[in-house]
Design an enzyme around this catalytic site. Structure first.
Site, PDB file in Angstrom:
ATOM      1  CB  CYS A 116      -0.977  -0.005   1.177  1.00  0.00           C
ATOM      2  SG  CYS A 116      -2.258  -1.286   1.027  1.00  0.00           S
ATOM      3  CG  HIS A 256      -3.210   3.302   3.144  1.00  0.00           C
ATOM      4  ND1 HIS A 256      -3.776   3.211   1.896  1.00  0.00           N
ATOM      5  CD2 HIS A 256      -3.236   2.035   3.667  1.00  0.00           C
ATOM      6  CE1 HIS A 256      -4.128   1.953   1.668  1.00  0.00           C
ATOM      7  NE2 HIS A 256      -3.816   1.225   2.721  1.00  0.00           N
ATOM      8  CG  ASN A 286      -7.032  -0.509   1.293  1.00  0.00           C
ATOM      9  OD1 ASN A 286      -6.343   0.119   0.499  1.00  0.00           O
ATOM     10  ND2 ASN A 286      -6.504  -1.318   2.205  1.00  0.00           N
TER      11      ASN A 286
END
Length: 335
Positions: A116, A256, A286
């Site tokens: 990520c 994030h 996400n």
């Protein structure tokens, strides 16, 4: 020779039109809206349903959005760095496909994969290309078709992921704006806690791996959550201390978008009011490496020249880090 900085001078993004809501997931697995919202804060997520289109399609659309809204000639780009954990193929690189399709010519291009946080890794790499003095414009794209690796029989992971892409243009400048500093970390202790178990050289695809559903995201949520909170918070504190930044100096925190509870914890640790935190996880879920540039795109009209941004992310490996950026332009002037 004056110091060269790498300024973010344009942003773009693309999100597929199709939506999967929590009510949709309730028809697939044993879950409901209250359970998902309480644990991760996600209401819906986007999906690229066309099985013949991969992450490159999303990246191309995001780059085109940047070019069109900011009046950028694709031929002016010197290099392309593509952050992705869901590449079209093991090879060739997705970056080479995208560079060709968006009309950049024979520029250098390559994929990066650091889970990520790949976007913030790629941002620092791109900034260093600019700082070298050899390149003037580097396009950094983060693109993910995470739904291709999402197991819609697993109630623990299927609510989490969505598809999307975001990008930024880095340009050389002598002004005190741009990517000012980055702290990047990794530690392989987390390998088994967040992983796609098969499909790589350590465990090639077989009938057995397919039957065992090892080609989907596997996550031990509680372990990942604890590490994410600690490491994202620590990296933010680290970059603030290195640059003598107080919470009053920070205009925006760009975390994030993995879990709303993680985002809340980071904001509290940094001492930053919640209205200074970019949050869109409820609508997009996400999107892995693409969450941060999608936030920048969505908040672009609010960003002003000189704004101080701290971006932070965490992912598989484990990998994590933070980037300190001084914004280079007034977003309200962009279409």
């Amino acid at each position: 020779m004056n110091k060269i900085n790498a300024a973010i001078t344009a942003v773009g993004a693309y999100l597929p039109e199709d939506v999967i809501t929590n009510d949709d997931l309730e028809k697939m697995v044993d879950t409901n809206d209250e359970w998902i919202m309480t644990r991760v804060g996600i209401k819906e997520r986007r999906i690229l349903r066309d099985k013949n289109k991969g992450a490159s399609y999303l990246a191309i659309r995001a780059a085109q959005d940047l070019f069109e809204r900011h009046g950028i000639d694709p031929k002016s780009i010197d290099g392309l760095i593509l952050a992705t954990n869901s590449s079209d193929y093991h090879f060739p690189s997705t970056a080479s496909i995208v560079a060709h399709e968006i009309g950049c010519g024979d520029i250098f291009s390559f994929d990066m994969q650091a889970a990520c946080p790949t976007f913030i890794y790629a941002l620092e790499v791109g900034a260093n290309f600019i700082r070298s003095g050899r390149y003037s414009k580097i396009l950094v794209i983060a693109t993910e078709k995470m739904t291709a690796f999402t197991d819609y029989t697993d109630r623990a992971t299927c609510p989490l992921f969505g598809d999307g892409a975001g990008c930024v243009l880095l340009e050389a400048t002598e002004e005190e704006v741009g990517v000012m500093d980055a702290v990047l970390h990794s530690n392989g202790i987390g390998k088994d806690h967040l992983i796609m178990k098969a499909g790589g050289s350590a465990c090639p695809a077989t009938h057995e791996t397919v039957d065992n559903r090892w080609h989907y995201v596997y996550q031990e949520g509680q372990v990942v959550f604890k590490h994410a909170v600690v490491d994202m918070c620590n990296s933010c504190v680290e970059i603030m201390e290195r640059n003598n930044l107080s919470h009053d100096d920070i205009t925006w925190v760009v975390p994030h978008q993995a879990n709303l509870r993680i985002i809340d914890a980071v904001a509290r640790r940094m001492g930053v009011p919640y209205e200074k935190v970019m949050v869109n996880i409820e609508r997009y879920g996400n999107t892995s490496s693409a969450t941060i540039p999608i936030c920048l795109w969505e908040w672009e009209h609010k960003l002003k020249k000189g704004d101080v941004l701290v971006m932070t992310s965490f992912g598989a490996g484990f990998t994590w880090g933070a980037v300190y950026v001084k914004w280079a332009y007034d977003g309200s002037t962009v279409r």
